[in-house]
Write an enzyme that holds these catalytic residues in place. Sequence first.
Site, PDB file in Angstrom:
ATOM      1  CG  ASP A   7      -1.697   1.251   1.413  1.00  0.00           C
ATOM      2  OD1 ASP A   7      -2.570   1.521   0.578  1.00  0.00           O
ATOM      3  OD2 ASP A   7      -1.430   1.990   2.384  1.00  0.00           O
ATOM      4  CD  GLU A  10      -3.292  -1.865  -1.152  1.00  0.00           C
ATOM      5  OE1 GLU A  10      -3.730  -0.747  -1.446  1.00  0.00           O
ATOM      6  OE2 GLU A  10      -3.509  -2.411  -0.051  1.00  0.00           O
TER       7      GLU A  10
END
Lengths: 229, 229
Positions: free
Chosen positions: A58, A128
């Site tokens: 992320d 992610e």
Amino acid sequence: MGNSSNFETTVHNLLINLKIDITKIKHIEYFYQAFTHTTFANEHRNCKSFQYLEFLGDAILQYVISNEIFKRYPDYKEGEATRHRSAIVSNKNLSNIAKKLGLMNCVRTGKNAFINGKNEKIDSDFFESFIAAYYLEFNLNKTIEFLQKYLFPSIEQFSKSNLKDPKTIFQEFIQMHSKSLIHYHSEEKDNEFVSLVIVDGQTYGIGKGKSKKEAEKAAARNALEHLNF
Amino acid sequence: MGNSSNFETTVHNLLINLKIDITKIKHIEYFYQAFTHTTFANEHRNCKSFQYLEFLGDAILQYVISNEIFKRYPDYKEGEATRHRSAIVSNKNLSNIAKKLGLMNCVRTGKNAFINGKNEKIDSDFFESFIAAYYLEFNLNKTIEFLQKYLFPSIEQFSKSNLKDPKTIFQEFIQMHSKSLIHYHSEEKDNEFVSLVIVDGQTYGIGKGKSKKEAEKAAARNALEHLNF
């Protein structure tokens, strides 16, 4: 364990499809971890779930996309940049890419766990974690190259210039349904403009702004919010 | 403009103090922008505020710190990593560093604007915009070196192992004020432990947990929350 080797084969096939030379991979365990749902990790000793990789992935995405937006749109205001970035790293967009890449076929879950096929948040989380595995195996520059190929096209797609003006969208909507004309009525009050958007004598929306143009846009946006598409 | 050249001199001095060779700087305008408050930018034509740099700097920090935490603490759970990162990039911590570096002396504001000297959020925002200017002038690796020097020390400082157990903190507090002994009373109920922390017959806190130890910790944490330090 047949099941486990199935999992490994699926991950290997994904990497091969992505043109990654798996004979040269040094940390295949990161890719396994990237696709290990928490429900699976909870049922197996010494097995790490994808979550810590998701944490890292992320942050990598936010950085790479922020940097790219900053380079491409030097005249953005901070709010525009934030909105643009949000659209690119949104669950919806990352979920689409995760599916396109076939990431979701690789995920292993606990025995009784069921991952909803329509859960964009989960898809996005696995995108992610995969990005983090890629980054740890290769490096930042290779990861940027990967994102250039798969994620950067949506930077253009979600760019401000591609987002139509609300007045245009409202006009197209009205034209679809009638031949009525749209009229904007604007007044200046205390250094601020207030606009009404009117069709056939009926007020559809109201908006404020520092200029007449801004107030009209706001009124059209307001009208669009109240329409049921 | 005397005022403007004062501003530039202050920024130059800051950079010299930070051992940056200002004769080699190619994009001094980024450093000026980094210290330009929105109230100043609003009053001057063609003058950009620090906000877009802050957007970029924030993403750089999140990435660099996430990466460093991931490397140093490979066995963290995602929640621990997130909490640890939050402490490091908190307004409080970044504000302290901004002040230590003397960044806040450089900020230029609008004529009637007043920046509260105790606003940690603002200090922290300017630390981020400065980091972005540094990054754009130099590169990612140089920025990591800079952060190694000024921000990384707080990674150790806020590490889990340095955060004392709540039971220890509570004990130290009681010892400071009396010679009373602390007693924990725990019971098991429905596969869960409930603990009370008692001093001189008075209950100071209550906590639940999956083990007696966890429940006692939770009780001590609860007690600490109700004390006025």
